[in-house]
Design an enzyme around this catalytic site. Structure first.
Site, PDB file in Angstrom:
ATOM      1  N   ASP A   1      -5.225   5.537  -6.941  1.00 55.58           N
ATOM      2  CA  ASP A   1      -4.819   4.391  -7.752  1.00 55.58           C
ATOM      3  C   ASP A   1      -3.487   3.811  -7.291  1.00 55.58           C
ATOM      4  O   ASP A   1      -3.052   2.771  -7.798  1.00 55.58           O
ATOM      5  CB  ASP A   1      -4.734   4.774  -9.239  1.00 55.58           C
ATOM      6  N   ASN A   2      -2.835   4.457  -6.320  1.00 58.14           N
ATOM      7  CA  ASN A   2      -1.583   3.951  -5.768  1.00 58.14           C
ATOM      8  C   ASN A   2      -1.758   3.357  -4.375  1.00 58.14           C
ATOM      9  O   ASN A   2      -0.772   3.088  -3.696  1.00 58.14           O
ATOM     10  CB  ASN A   2      -0.531   5.071  -5.692  1.00 58.14           C
TER      11      ASN A   2
END
Length: 450
Positions: free
Chosen positions: A250-251
């Site tokens: 998610d980063n």
């Protein structure tokens, strides 16, 4: 340039985001405004009160999004899948076109709670904001494609945190990004087997971030682009000596632009096991394992796209990563050394010699590139650097050491002790002079590198 607002994100529809309201803060004290970045999107003409109105109270920009949007996504966090995340303390505030014609986002950090906050307070510590300024400025100067800290406003709340002295001061940060679509955005749709929206998102990314129209081969083309861009990011991290710390899926931005800085560090020496996060006890995201971690995240994107295309073209698209990574490490290292690359195969021996010498000597990464800029190492670089010296003799200088920066006694670096010293001045005496002096020094280095 003139400010050119966009609302492209609305094409995706409300399955991708939740309209939210920004927190109301007791104070809005402007601590940092990035006029260099603002010039590139036509917002440098804002007065300080106007700046605070938009980036502290989040009054909409003219022609822009009329309400902030908290983006939805999932992701693997330290290899454990988490379907309960999303923009929990930030949102997409605005979109616009920059001077290069790219679609850009202004996203926030610390702007209040959203449907995805879970048990968090939706806030950002002032220290966290200061650290993000330092990370993004340093990475930009070292040639890493990164989000840019656009604004930092202190908000007057006292925050409780378990991993630092509390209560601590609060802030809201705005970052300028080439998009906020993450690998985890695709994972959320795959988790729901939402093939229609996976295809819609792939088309959106191709059209707005890669300048291509979608077609039957859209998934593999998209994966190939993301593979190349993330390989570039991984290579540039290594040459910069940078450890992101939390390379969860998610980063990872599908534009290959580094963003979302938490427990980052710059490694003092070439130590593959060096970690940035105290909670990374297995070294999953250690300095030397970052390419592996980013590639693993890329595989999660491939797995998500597998719902709309056969496996074989995705495997072929993934194959660009290793070669691109090797090339980007070499080009970034040679750029930091101020010499002209000779080609992927010819540059490999020099890169290998540099890595071996830095690892064996435990020499400072920053000092090595500073001393060797222009292609000549000082005489006090001894036996571990003999092969580096021999390889460098084959390279022509890219840029002379003709800037005053190269006469400084020490290179501009960003190790943890200096980060803490800058914060201590702010925390203890509200003294911001060290921070502003460091930003100026970093930009001076960036100009000298060219």
């Amino acid at each position: 340039m003139a400010f050119t607002p966009q609302q492209a994100i609305l094409e995706l529809g409300d399955a991708f985001y939740d309209p939210v309201t920004a927190a109301r803060f007791p104070k809005t004290i402007l601590r940092f405004r990035n006029d260099r970045a603002a010039t590139e999107v036509g917002l440098d003409g804002l007065s300080d009160p106007q700046w605070i109105a938009h980036f502290g109270r989040f009054e909409p920009l003219p022609g822009g999004l009329q309400q902030p949007l908290a983006l939805r996504y999932h992701g693997h966090q330290f290899r454990v899948y988490n379907p309960e995340i999303g923009d929990g303390r930030g949102f997409l505030f605005a979109q616009m076109t920059d001077a290069r014609g790219r679609l850009m986002d202004l996203g926030t950090k610390g702007s209040g709670q959203t449907p995805w906050s879970r048990f968090g307070d939706g806030r950002l510590t002032l220290k966290g904001g200061v650290r993000e300024i330092l990370a993004t400025e340093m990475l930009e100067a070292l040639g890493v494609e990164t989000s840019r800290t656009f604004s930092l406003i202190e908000t007057g709340e006292e925050l409780q945190r378990g991993d630092e002295p509390s209560p601590t001061r609060s802030a809201v940060l705005v970052r300028l990004n080439h998009g906020h679509i993450r690998i985890g955005t695709f994972q959320r749709l795959a988790h729901a087997h939402d093939v229609e929206n996976i295809a819609r998102l792939a088309a959106y990314v191709l059209r707005h971030y890669y300048g291509e129209e979608p077609g039957n081969d859209a998934p593999q083309r998209l994966l190939g682009h993301v593979a190349a861009r993330t390989a570039r990011m991984a290579g540039r991290f290594m040459a910069a000596g940078f450890v992101h710390g939390v390379l969860n899926s998610d980063n990872i931005n599908v534009t290959g632009e580094s963003f979302d800085y938490g427990p980052w560090r710059f490694a003092p020496s070439w130590a593959p096991g060096f970690t940035a996060a105290y909670f990374d006890q297995t070294g999953l995201y250690a300095f030397g394992r970052q390419p592996e971690a980013i590639y693993w995240d890329l595989m999660q994107l491939a797995s998500s796209l597998r719902l709309i295309v056969e496996e074989e073209p995705l495997i072929e698209a993934m194959e660009v990563f290793p070669e691109t990574f090797q090339r980007e490490v070499a080009e970034a290292m040679l750029w930091r050394l101020g010499v002209v690359p000779r080609g992927a195969e010819q540059d490999r021996p020099l890169v290998g010699a540099i890595e071996a010498a830095l690892a064996a000597s435990r020499a400072s990464i920053d000092r090595f590139f500073f001393d060797g800029f222009g292609g000549t190492l000082p005489a006090d670089y001894g036996e571990p650097f003999a092969e580096v010296r021999a390889q460098l003799a084959q390279y022509a200088p890219r840029k002379p050491r003709d800037r005053p920066y190269w006469s400084d006694p020490e290179p501009c670096a960003m190790l943890i002790d200096e980060v803490e010293a800058i914060w201590a001045r702010i925390a203890q005496g509200d003294d911001w002079t060290l921070l502003h002096a460091k930003i100026a020094a970093i930009r001076r280095m960036g100009e000298a590198l060219g």
